[in-house]
Motif scaffolding. Sequence first.
Motif, mmCIF file in Angstrom:
data_model
loop_
_atom_site.group_PDB
_atom_site.id
_atom_site.type_symbol
_atom_site.label_atom_id
_atom_site.label_comp_id
_atom_site.label_asym_id
_atom_site.label_seq_id
_atom_site.Cartn_x
_atom_site.Cartn_y
_atom_site.Cartn_z
ATOM 1 N N ASN A 102 1.293 -1.504 0.047
ATOM 2 C CA ASN A 102 -0.118 0.114 0.498
ATOM 3 C C ASN A 102 1.461 1.001 0.105
ATOM 4 O O ASN A 102 0.504 2.271 -0.654
ATOM 5 N N VAL A 103 2.064 1.503 0.930
ATOM 6 C CA VAL A 103 2.641 3.182 1.356
ATOM 7 C C VAL A 103 3.419 2.250 0.212
ATOM 8 O O VAL A 103 3.652 3.818 -0.561
ATOM 9 N N ARG A 104 4.388 1.739 -0.322
ATOM 10 C CA ARG A 104 5.116 1.881 -1.553
ATOM 11 C C ARG A 104 4.989 1.725 -2.810
ATOM 12 O O ARG A 104 5.704 2.787 -3.945
ATOM 13 N N VAL A 105 3.641 0.880 -3.112
ATOM 14 C CA VAL A 105 2.552 1.099 -4.105
ATOM 15 C C VAL A 105 2.276 1.968 -5.039
ATOM 16 O O VAL A 105 2.246 2.644 -6.091
ATOM 17 N N LEU A 106 0.815 1.414 -3.819
ATOM 18 C CA LEU A 106 -0.672 2.114 -4.478
ATOM 19 C C LEU A 106 -0.257 3.157 -4.196
ATOM 20 O O LEU A 106 -1.346 4.282 -5.123
ATOM 21 N N LEU A 107 0.064 3.850 -3.259
ATOM 22 C CA LEU A 107 -0.267 5.843 -2.839
ATOM 23 C C LEU A 107 0.736 6.287 -3.555
ATOM 24 O O LEU A 107 0.394 7.434 -3.770
ATOM 25 N N PRO A 108 1.400 5.732 -3.626
ATOM 26 C CA PRO A 108 2.950 6.484 -4.903
ATOM 27 C C PRO A 108 1.653 6.195 -5.842
ATOM 28 O O PRO A 108 1.947 7.681 -7.152
ATOM 29 N N ARG A 109 1.361 5.552 -6.844
ATOM 30 C CA ARG A 109 0.489 5.751 -7.871
ATOM 31 C C ARG A 109 -0.809 6.845 -7.915
ATOM 32 O O ARG A 109 -1.009 7.231 -8.799
ATOM 33 N N ILE A 110 -1.335 6.570 -6.030
ATOM 34 C CA ILE A 110 -2.179 7.751 -6.435
ATOM 35 C C ILE A 110 -2.363 8.907 -6.593
ATOM 36 O O ILE A 110 -2.470 9.961 -7.374
#
Length: 205
Positions: A102-110
């Motif tokens: 979540n922290v390293r992949v999804l949130l940066p994408r958002i």
Amino acid sequence: MHVIGAVTWVGGLVVLAATAVALRRNRTRDDDDSRVADDWAQIWERFSLVAMIAVGALIVSGTWLAWSHVGTPGQLFTTAYGRALAVKLVLVIVLLCAGGYNVRVLLPRIHALQQGGDRRGVFRLAAQHFPAVVLGEALVAVCVLAVVPFLRGSARAQAGAPAAVSFDLSTFGTGVVLIAVVGAAMWAGTRRSVRPLAPSDQAYT
């Protein structure tokens, strides 16, 4: 510390999962997708910070508790207490991996999609992907709690090994070092650069 960290992390996941499922079922076609996406993205990011602090507390306190009750790695497989603890550790590692994703992949994408003005992409990740992810995490977290009643006694006692030494300055110093290491790791884990997504990154999974 261990109980408070667990209640904060697991309780937060369960509440978020229930809220996400309820809102997703009650959502109508007239809802503002952009507002919904922004709300979920903000909730996700803020809870990630709270969860990170709770996880840090769990790592430090859990390490102390494991050392107190388990004398050797072999006791994780040769005692009932050790086997229950091993199952719990595997489930916690799964949760940590999900949180790291979540922290390293999804949130940066958002963040990258928000900067690029892609509101539909933000909605797809935050408002559609979030409920499924957090529900899966909540189910694993409940499984962690289900293992806790089996952690009775001590692996040291069940293996006939001597009890852990009493708390002293050496143990205190080790704990301080561990807290510093965990804090540095948590801080490093939040350091990320937001960059535009490559075309290959547009496929959301």
